[in-house]
Design an enzyme around this catalytic site. Structure first.
Site, PDB file in Angstrom:
ATOM      1  N   GLY A 124      31.635  51.574  27.015  1.00 53.70           N
ATOM      2  CA  GLY A 124      31.989  51.019  28.317  1.00 53.70           C
ATOM      3  C   GLY A 124      31.436  49.641  28.594  1.00 53.70           C
ATOM      4  O   GLY A 124      31.593  49.109  29.685  1.00 53.70           O
ATOM      5  N   ASP A 250      50.082  48.557  26.764  1.00 57.18           N
ATOM      6  CA  ASP A 250      49.079  48.552  27.834  1.00 57.18           C
ATOM      7  C   ASP A 250      48.573  47.141  28.114  1.00 57.18           C
ATOM      8  O   ASP A 250      47.847  46.936  29.099  1.00 57.18           O
ATOM      9  CB  ASP A 250      47.910  49.478  27.488  1.00 57.18           C
ATOM     10  N   ASN A 251      48.942  46.175  27.272  1.00 58.35           N
ATOM     11  CA  ASN A 251      48.564  44.776  27.489  1.00 58.35           C
ATOM     12  C   ASN A 251      49.764  43.939  27.940  1.00 58.35           C
ATOM     13  O   ASN A 251      49.788  42.727  27.742  1.00 58.35           O
ATOM     14  CB  ASN A 251      47.965  44.179  26.218  1.00 58.35           C
TER      15      ASN A 251
END
EC number: 2.7.7.-
Length: 481
Positions: A124, A250-251
C-alpha cells in the site's frame, strides 16, 4: 491554524456503497514536504502557505483528514495485459472532491497512503522515485497541452518501502477530473446489479458529459463521447512520442485524462516498436500499438454498458458495434490533423498522409530523433547529406508553398505544435537520482522550469533538447509497486 480553503463536496461517496470502501489513510512516522505545485494550488483556490504548514503536510501524509473530506478507496476491475482481474485502489485513498472558486470539481487522491481491502498482498506504499517521476511527467504533459491528471504535492513519509532494495517512502497527491475508469464500469458490469451499473453511468454523464442528459439514448451518447475523448488523447500521445507503458483498462479514464505514470517514457529515436516497460516483454503496449489498444479498451467499455444500450442483448451488441467500429477513422482524423499542424499545413490535400508517412519512414530508417526532427524543421535547420531526406524536404516545401499562407504563418503553426523539449528519459533519471540519492531537488526544479513552456524555444531549453548518448543498454522503466 491557517485555512487551506478546502471546499469538499463528495458526489462519488453518494454512489451505492459497493463502489468503494470508506477508510482513512494509514498515518506515517515523520512526513516532510518535498515538492509543492504552487501554480496548481493557486488554480485550485488553495492557500499555499497553509498547504506547506505542519497541518497541511499532515493532510498530504494521511495523518490528518481535512474538514469535509470523506476518505475512501475505490473498487474497480480491469484487463491487465489482456487478462481480467478484480482490482481497486490498492495504495490510494480518495480524500474527496474539491470544488474550486470557478466551480470546477476535482478529485484529491493520496497515492501511497497505505493498505486497503484491494491491496492484493501489496504494502500500500509508494517509493519516492516513482512519485517524483509522476510529478515531473504529469506536469510536463499538462504543459504540452495533453489532458492529464495533475500532481499537487509529494511528501516523504520518514519510512522505508521494500522493493528490490530499501527505498524512501513517499505519498503523492494527485488531482484529477475524476478517477472513474473503464475498469470501474467493468467492475459494475461483472459484479454488481444493472441498477448499480446504471447509477454509475448516470453519475459519469452528470459529472463529465452533462449534455448527454438530454440525448435520445444517454448511454449511447456516453459511449460515443468516451470514445472521442480517448481517440483524441491517444492521438496527442502519438504526436509527441509519449509511451504510456501500461494501457490496462483500469488506467483508462472516462474523462479522457492520462492517468498512472508508472513505466511511461518519451521516445527518442523514432520506432513504432519502442517499449520501455520492464514488464511489457511482448510489446503489447509499444508506441505503435497504442491506438489499437485504445480501440480494444473502448470495446471493453462498450461490453460493460451493453445492458444499458438496449433491453435486447442482440440489439445492444449491434448498437455498440456501430459505435466502436468508428474508432479507427476517428483516431486517424485526430492524428492526421495533428501531423498536418506539426508540418505547418493549414489546408488539406489527399496526398498529405503519404507525405507524412514518407517522413516517418525516413526517420525510422535513418534512426532520427522524433522530437528533434520536427524541431529542426520548425527552426529551418534541416541539414542532411542523404539525398532521400533532401528530396523529402523539397516535396514538403512545395506542399507548404501551395497553401496561400505566409511563411511566417507556417512556421508559427509549427512552433505551436512541435515542442522544443520533452522530458527526456535520461534527464528525468538525473533529476530522480539527485533527489532520491542526494536529497538535491535543484536538478528537478530546473528541469520542471524548462518544461513549463515546451513551445517557447528559449535559449535555456537547448541543453534539454540534446538526445541521450547512444547506448547498448536499452532504457527500462518500472511500475514502482
Amino acid at each position: 491554524m491557517l485555512n487551506a480553503n478546502w471546499n469538499f463536496d463528495n458526489s462519488y461517496a453518494r454512489l451505492p456503497e459497493r463502489f468503494f470502501t470508506r477508510m482513512r489513510p494509514t498515518p506515517v512516522r515523520d512526513p516532510k514536504l518535498v515538492v509543492l505545485n504552487r501554480s496548481l494550488a493557486e488554480e485550485l483556490g488553495l492557500n499555499r502557505e497553509a498547504l506547506a504548514s505542519e497541518e497541511g503536510v499532515a493532510v498530504f501524509a494521511g495523518n490528518r483528514v481535512p474538514d469535509g473530506a470523506e476518505p475512501l478507496a475505490q473498487a474497480y476491475a480491469g484487463h491487465q495485459f489482456g487478462y481480467f482481474n478484480m482490482l481497486g485502489d490498492g495504495r490510494a485513498i480518495l480524500l474527496g472532491e474539491h470544488v474550486t472558486p470557478s466551480g470546477e470539481r476535482v478529485d484529491i487522491q493520496l497515492k501511497g497512503s497505505g493498505r486497503t481491502p484491494y491491496s492484493r498482498g501489496g504494502d500500500g506504499r509508494a517509493a519516492l522515485g516513482p512519485m517524483l517521476r509522476e510529478y515531473i511527467i504529469s506536469e510536463a504533459m499538462h504543459a504540452l497541452g495533453i489532458p492529464t491528471t495533475r500532481s499537487l504535492v509529494v511528501v516523504t513519509t520518514g519510512e522505508v518501502v521494500m522493493r528490490e532494495t530499501e527505498l524512501p517512502g513517499a505519498i503523492l497527491t494527485r488531482v484529477a477530473a475524476s478517477h472513474v475508469r473503464v475498469g470501474t464500469f467493468q467492475y459494475a458490469a461483472r459484479f454488481l446489479s444493472k441498477e448499480e451499473l446504471q447509477a454509475l453511468a448516470d453519475y459519469a454523464i452528470k459529472r463529465h458529459y452533462p449534455n448527454g442528459e438530454h440525448a435520445s439514448n444517454r448511454y449511447v451518447f456516453l459511449l460515443e463521447e468516451v470514445m472521442k475523448k480517448q481517440a483524441a488523447l491517444v492521438a496527442k500521445w502519438q504526436l509527441v512520442g509519449f509511451i504510456h507503458g501500461v494501457m490496462n483498462t483500469d488506467n483508462m479514464t472516462i474523462s479522457g485524462e492520462t492517468i498512472d505514470y508508472g513505466p511511461c517514457a518519451f521516445m527518442d529515436v523514432y520506432d513504432l516498436k519502442t517499449v520501455f516497460s520492464s514488464i511489457d516483454t511482448q510489446g503489447r503496449y509499444a508506441y505503435g500499438n497504442q491506438p489499437y489498444i485504445a480501440g480494444w479498451n473502448i470495446a471493453r467499455f462498450a461490453e460493460s454498458v451493453l445492458p444499458l444500450l438496449h433491453d435486447e442483448e442482440e440489439k445492444a451488441i449491434e448498437i455498440a458495434q456501430k459505435v466502436i467500429e468508428q474508432f479507427p477513422a476517428l483516431y486517424e482524423t485526430y492524428w492526421l490533423q495533428g501531423m498536418r499542424a506539426k508540418l505547418g499545413l493549414w489546408t488539406e490535400e489527399a496526398k498529405d498522409k503519404k507525405l507524412i508517412g514518407e517522413l516517418l519512414h525516413l526517420m525510422y530508417t535513418h534512426r532520427l530523433d522524433y522530437t528533434n526532427t520536427f524541431r529542426a524543421l520548425t527552426l529551418e535547420e534541416w541539414h542532411f547529406c542523404e539525398q532521400e531526406l533532401r528530396d523529402w524536404y523539397t516535396r514538403w516545401q512545395q506542399r507548404i508553398a501551395r497553401q496561400g499562407v505566409t511563411k511566417d504563418e507556417v512556421y508559427e503553426r509549427m512552433r505551436q505544435n512541435n515542442p522544443a523539449i520533452i522530458p527526456r528519459n535520461y534527464r528525468v533519471e538525473e533529476a530522480l537520482t539527485a533527489a532520491v540519492e542526494r536529497g538535491d531537488y535543484t536538478v528537478m526544479e530546473q528541469l520542471l522550469h524548462a518544461l513549463q513552456h515546451p513551445y517557447a524555444y528559449t535559449k535555456e531549453q537547448e541543453q534539454y533538447a540534446i538526445p541521450p548518448e547512444p547506448s547498448d543498454r536499452p532504457y527500462r522503466t518500472f511500475c514502482g509497486t
